[in-house]
Every structure is written in structure tokens, then in C-alpha cells.
Motif scaffolding. Structure first.
Motif, mmCIF file in Angstrom:
data_model
loop_
_atom_site.group_PDB
_atom_site.id
_atom_site.type_symbol
_atom_site.label_atom_id
_atom_site.label_comp_id
_atom_site.label_asym_id
_atom_site.label_seq_id
_atom_site.Cartn_x
_atom_site.Cartn_y
_atom_site.Cartn_z
ATOM 1 N N SER A 40 0.883 -1.157 0.000
ATOM 2 C CA SER A 40 0.000 0.000 0.000
ATOM 3 C C SER A 40 0.924 1.210 0.000
ATOM 4 O O SER A 40 2.145 1.054 0.062
ATOM 5 N N TYR A 90 -4.260 -2.106 8.779
ATOM 6 C CA TYR A 90 -4.425 -1.654 7.397
ATOM 7 C C TYR A 90 -3.813 -0.261 7.220
ATOM 8 O O TYR A 90 -4.117 0.655 7.987
ATOM 9 N N THR A 146 -5.749 -8.431 6.768
ATOM 10 C CA THR A 146 -5.494 -7.000 6.874
ATOM 11 C C THR A 146 -5.766 -6.336 5.525
ATOM 12 O O THR A 146 -6.342 -5.254 5.470
ATOM 13 N N TYR A 147 -5.310 -6.979 4.459
ATOM 14 C CA TYR A 147 -5.513 -6.481 3.097
ATOM 15 C C TYR A 147 -6.185 -7.559 2.253
ATOM 16 O O TYR A 147 -5.841 -8.737 2.374
ATOM 17 N N LYS A 170 -10.176 -2.700 2.839
ATOM 18 C CA LYS A 170 -9.025 -3.603 2.795
ATOM 19 C C LYS A 170 -8.321 -3.583 1.447
ATOM 20 O O LYS A 170 -7.336 -4.297 1.273
#
Ligand code: CU
Length: 504
Positions: free
Chosen positions: A90, A217, A236-237, A334
Motif C-alpha cells: 500500500s 491496514y 489485513t488487506y 481492505k
């Protein structure tokens, strides 16, 4: 050389048309029946490979190798290297991915039914882990896994015949298997039917997979894999093509109006099944589970972990289409979101609406680069400038706050209080942090006007995000002073108790 091969060779050299049909051994009635009644693996053995071996073109997502323009079974050589690489998961968040071909998902492999595949699997010397491969397209124990165990710096080889057509997942199957898959070790192999797939204007490769990190996240910095979260299936993702933003902004898929699009969609898991949906389109065809029959006129298709689907649709109007997992928190909280940008003239008879707006896109409109810029500079300087905070905060405000407080901060009289020129907001920015984290309800007076409503807590935003939103609001629409730091937000987060039901 048997009769069939001779025929094939002759046909190839002289271009005889009888070659166009799948070459089935007539001496074997079992095989003929296999084709006419059920298809299946018995039908897929189209004889020994013909001609010189071919080196497979493999591609990284979202690209797909060109269709196979060949009507004989060949020997196809696939060279694939496994590498462990740190890449962004991310903006401002790094993760150690384990990959097939250096990318997540792994390289796309395209062969033809009946091909004999020589698979050469290398494990880069810098790897820390041994790896192997289990291709769901293989008929044989372990799908290749037992023959392909490869230590760092080594290479292994096995050969299989692609008997069944379809779109198949491959993945690493080295213990602990779940961990190797969770770190990104999966990809797709397409086994085309002998006659090929019908031509389309564009083909793309999209694969979902979820990631389990120790940090929350979008918590910045390098994030470790979290085995406990993976066991609990508490992702988490949830991502399309291995990183948040892999298919957003500049990296959106492109198409023109009036084109047919084919998406090869896989799901690596390791745990979650995907409710794959494109906001703004209807799938004209879905080859469910990657098999050979298609369903028509589908809104959302279920893609199992370790499964795939081929979806096709025709674009009619310009605008941005959004690919999501319709388990919708995954899309908006997410990361399971990607874009297809369609260019072309309007067609008002089909759709008069406006472009997809902040309701759907939130902070992801065009601003990922801005958010990325600020987080990059956080890494190099340790701190974002106020200008960077404001820029990142503007995008977040549009996505999170503007539905109620409006893009210009003016609110809606007696319903949503203003932030522009608000005596209440500007009096105390620490209180504003508390309002975002814990929500606000009951009567308040803003600029002499009574408001008695509810703002829900938004503690799912991280410390950076809240600091940036407030810094933006304090310096916009005539408000001209103030700055909030992530540390201030962290203090308020630690010293106040979340209301029941709010994200921690
Ligand atoms: Cu592995």
C-alpha cells in the motif's frame, strides 16, 4: 512416428484443412467418445508434440500473453524464476512478497490443450526459502509439487501434458503451505481449447489474494506476515494484483467504448473466496470456475480460493468501471478495488448519469500519487511538510467527510454542521480528533445554529490520515490556521476508549 503425427506434419507443411479439427486417434474409440460426450482429460491427449519446442511468452499482471495461433500440439518450454522481493503493498507500506516471476500474482502462462510442457523452475540465489509449484492444470500427484521442490540457487524440471482445457491456478505448495500462498505465491495458467477462445478486443489478468500483516491496514513502514491472523482468516488487506493501487489511477485498465473485454480472474486466497463484481457492467459471459461452459448475464461471480473465472463484457458508455470483491468492506477498507477506464463518446440512450464520484472512489480518485508522495517523504525526512499533509488530507476528506460536511465544508443547515468558519471546530482541534475517533452525538451549537444529530466514529482511519484530514480542514475554505500531527492523534487514540462497535 505414428500415423497421426505423420498426418499432422503433412498437414502443416501443405496447409491441408483436415488439420483444423482436433486430431484424435481414430484407432482409439474411447478417445472419440470422450470428445463427443464429455470432453475431459481423455480427449485432451492430442498426440505427441509436433515441431520445434516453443519458449512460452509469460507476462506479469495485468498483461496476458497473445492468443495461441497454432493448431497442433507442441512442446512448450516454461521458464519461471521464484524470487523473494520487498515491494509496496500500500502507499508507504512495504511487504516481503514471495513470488513466481518477481510479481504478485505470478507470471501468466498460456498454452494449448494437448501441449507438452517442460517446466523449468528456478529459485533465485537470494531467496531464504525453498519453494515449489502445484499447477492445477497438471494431471498427476501433487500437480508437480513433489517434482519441483527447489532450494535457493537451484533449478528443477518436470514435464506434463495439459490434458484439460480451462483457466487454472498455480501456487507454491511448500510447507507451511498457507504461509507461502499468503506471501503471494500464486498465478494463473490458461490452457486454451484446441480451437482457441473467441477473439475479443482486450484481455487482462486480475488476481485476488489477501494478506495478513502485524500492523493495521495502511500502517506505514515495513510490515511482517502475521501467522495468527492468517489462521484466524482475519485479513489485513484483500487485494487485486498484489498491492493497493495496482489497478487504480494511472495503472487502471484501459478500454474504449464498443469493445469486448475478457478478464482472466483468479483467486489465490489463501482463505477468502471472492464475490467478483464490476460496478457499472454486467458480465455477458462467465466461464464459471474457469471451466468450458459459460453462464450469461451475470452480475457477480463467486471465485473460490484456488479457483478462477473468465468473464467477458462489452463496454457501451465511457467512464470508470470499478472491479471489486462485493464482500464490500474488503473493497473499501481492505483494498480490493481496481479500475477500468473506458474512453469514447457518450451514449445518452443507454446512460445519462455522471462519472462515478467520491461516493465510490473516496480517497482513491486520482490522488494516490499525492498520498504516495507524502508517505515517501515521510520515509526520507521523517516528517511530512504541511503542504503535503494538506494535499493528502484533501483526498481523504473528499472520500470520508464530504458526503455530510460537503466538499466546500459548508455542511447542510440544521443537518450537518459546517467546518468552514465553524466556531466549534476552530475552537479546539484536539476535540476534533476525539470527534473523528469516537464520534459525536447530542445537541451542539455551531455558529449560533443548533445541531442535534449523530456523527459515527471513524477510528478505522489511521493516525496519519486523521492528522492530514484535520490539517486540510484547518487550512481550507477560509480557515487559515492550524496543524495536527499523527502523534497528537495517537495520544488521543490511546487516552480515550472507543465506543462499542467502533474500529480499534
Ligand atoms: Cu514457496
Amino acid at each position: 512416428m505414428n500415423l497421426k503425427t505423420i498426418c499432422l506434419v503433412l498437414c502443416l507443411s501443405f496447409g491441408l484443412s483436415s488439420c483444423d479439427s482436433p486430431s484424435v486417434s481414430v484407432e482409439n474409440p474411447e478417445q472419440v467418445r470422450g470428445i463427443s460426450e464429455t470432453g475431459g482429460s481423455a480427449a485432451g491427449d492430442l498426440g505427441p508434440p509436433v515441431g520445434e519446442p516453443i519458449i512460452a511468452i509469460i507476462t506479469s499482471a495485468p498483461n496476458v500473453p497473445p492468443p495461441i495461433d497454432r493448431d497442433w500440439p507442441a512442446k512448450v518450454i516454461v521458464n519461471l524464476e521464484m524470487r523473494e522481493v520487498v515491494m509496496p503493498i500500500s502507499e508507504g507500506v512495504d511487504y516481503m512478497f514471495w513470488t513466481f516471476g518477481g510479481t504478485v500474482p505470478g507470471s501468466f502462462i498460456r498454452v494449448r490443450q494437448g501441449d507438452t510442457i517442460e517446466f523449468n523452475l528456478a529459485n533465485h540465489p537470494s531467496s531464504k526459502m525453498p519453494h515449489n509449484i502445484d499447477l492445477h492444470a497438471v494431471t498427476g500427484p501433487g500437480g508437480g509439487a513433489s517434482s519441483s521442490f527447489t532450494a535457493p540457487g537451484f533449478e528443477s524440471q518436470f514435464i506434463f501434458k495439459a490434458l484439460n482445457q480451462g483457466l487454472f491456478v498455480y501456487h507454491c505448495a511448500t510447507a507451511p503451505v498457507g504461509m507461502h500462498v499468503a506471501n503471494g505465491m500464486y498465478g494463473l495458467i490458461l490452457v486454451e481449447p484446441p480451437e482457441g477462445l473467441p477473439p475479443v478486443d482486450r484481455e487482462y489478468y486480475v488476481m485476488q489474494g489477501e494478506f495478513y500483516t502485524v500492523g493495521r491496514y495502511r500502517e506505514k513502514g515495513f510490515q511482517e506476515f502475521d501467522m495468527q491472523k492468517a489462521i484466524e482468516e482475519n485479513a489485513t488487506y484483500v487485494l487485486l494484483n498484489g498491492s493497493e493501487g495496482a489497478l487504480l489511477g494511472d495503472k487502471a485498465l484501459r478500454a474504449n467504448t464498443g469493445e469486448t473485454i475478457r478478464l482472466f480472474v483468479g483467486n489465490g486466497g489463501p482463505n477468502l473466496i471472492s464475490s467478483f463484481h464490476v460496478i457499472g457492467e454486467i458480465f455477458d459471459k462467465v466461464y464459471t470456475e474457469g471451466g468450458s461452459h459459460y453462464q450469461e448475464n451475470v452480475q457477480t461471480t463467486l471465485i473460490p480460493a484456488g479457483g478462477a473465472a473468465i468473464v467477458e463484457f462489452r463496454t457501451e458508455v465511457p467512464g470508470t468501471l470499478l472491479m471489486v470483491d462485493h464482500s464490500i468492506f474488503r473493497a473499501f477498507n481492505k483494498g480490493a478495488l481496481g479500475m477500468i477506464k473506458v474512453d469514447g463518446p457518450e451514449n445518452l440512450a443507454i446512460y445519462t448519469g455522471r462519472e462515478v464520484d467520491s461516493v465510490y472512489l473516496g480517497d482513491k480518485v486520482n490522488d494516490l500519487s499525492i498520498v504516495a508522495e507524502i508517505t515517501n517523504s515521510l520515509f526520507t525526512t521523517g516528517e511530512a511538510t504541511i503542504e503535503q499533509q494538506i494535499a493528502a488530507g484533501e483526498a481523504l476528506f473528499a472520500g470520508t467527510c464530504s458526503v455530510c460536511h460537503q466538499l466546500d465544508g459548508s455542511g447542510l443547515v440544521a443537518v450537518f454542521p459546517p467546518l468552514a468558519g465553524s466556531d466549534y471546530f476552530l475552537a479546539d482541534s484536539t476535540r476534533a480528533i476525539d470527534i473523528i475517533l469516537n464520534g459525536l452525538s447530542g445537541p451542539i451549537t455551531v455558529n449560533g445554529q443548533l445541531y442535534d444529530s449523530i456523527m459515527p466514529p471513524m477510528s478505522q482511519l489511521n493516525d496519519d490520515e486523521i492528522a492530514n484530514i484535520l490539517t486540510y480542514a484547518l487550512n481550507s475554505w477560509g480557515n487559515d490556521d492550524g496543524r495536527v500531527s499523527p502523534e497528537q492523534v495517537a495520544d488521543v487514540r490511546a487516552s480515550t476508549e472507543r465506543p462499542p462497535g467502533a474500529a480499534q
